[in-house]
Design an enzyme around this catalytic site. Sequence first.
Site, PDB file in Angstrom:
ATOM      1  N   HIS A  46      11.050  27.929 -22.991  1.00 37.24           N
ATOM      2  CA  HIS A  46      12.244  27.381 -23.631  1.00 37.24           C
ATOM      3  C   HIS A  46      12.056  25.908 -23.960  1.00 37.24           C
ATOM      4  CE1 HIS A  46      12.944  26.705 -19.310  1.00 37.24           C
ATOM      5  NE2 HIS A  46      13.779  25.723 -19.639  1.00 37.24           N
TER       6      HIS A  46
ATOM      7  N   HIS B 173      14.290  22.394 -24.840  1.00 34.85           N
ATOM      8  CA  HIS B 173      15.575  21.698 -24.796  1.00 34.85           C
ATOM      9  C   HIS B 173      15.661  20.787 -26.007  1.00 34.85           C
ATOM     10  CE1 HIS B 173      16.585  22.524 -20.490  1.00 34.85           C
ATOM     11  NE2 HIS B 173      15.267  22.672 -20.413  1.00 34.85           N
TER      12      HIS B 173
END
Length: 139
Positions: free
Chosen positions: A102, A104
């Site tokens: 992932h 951010h």
Amino acid sequence: MSYDPENIFAKILRGEIPCEKIFEDDETLAFMDIMPRSKGHCLVIPKTRCRNMLDATPKQLSACITTVQRVAQAAKTAMGAQGITIQQFNEAAGGQEVLHLHYHIHPRHEGVPMGPAGQMGDFGEIKAHAEKIRAALES
């Protein structure tokens, strides 16, 4: 180390846990972080299994970074930010808390530090930021 199909992002992808989606295509999903460190803090993940950049395929990485760029541009516009911070962590020792790749995306304003990690955000505010980012993506 193997991929844990019970991680929170895997559960989001299966629809077992709700999220505030802002963008989705065949390969990636972008949604709001529920513990935002900046106004408009959102995440981009691949829809396929991988722990992080260290075991991701070139296709997963390419799809993610394409979505990161698109969402980051929209978040910067939507939040009236002067810049963007992109964060990506690999393995626990590298700061990764959820072992699913992932990124951010943090819209940033001059002189405003990022907030503390691990504090639940206001869901009304998160939803309002998501609406602004979705509108910027559509324009």
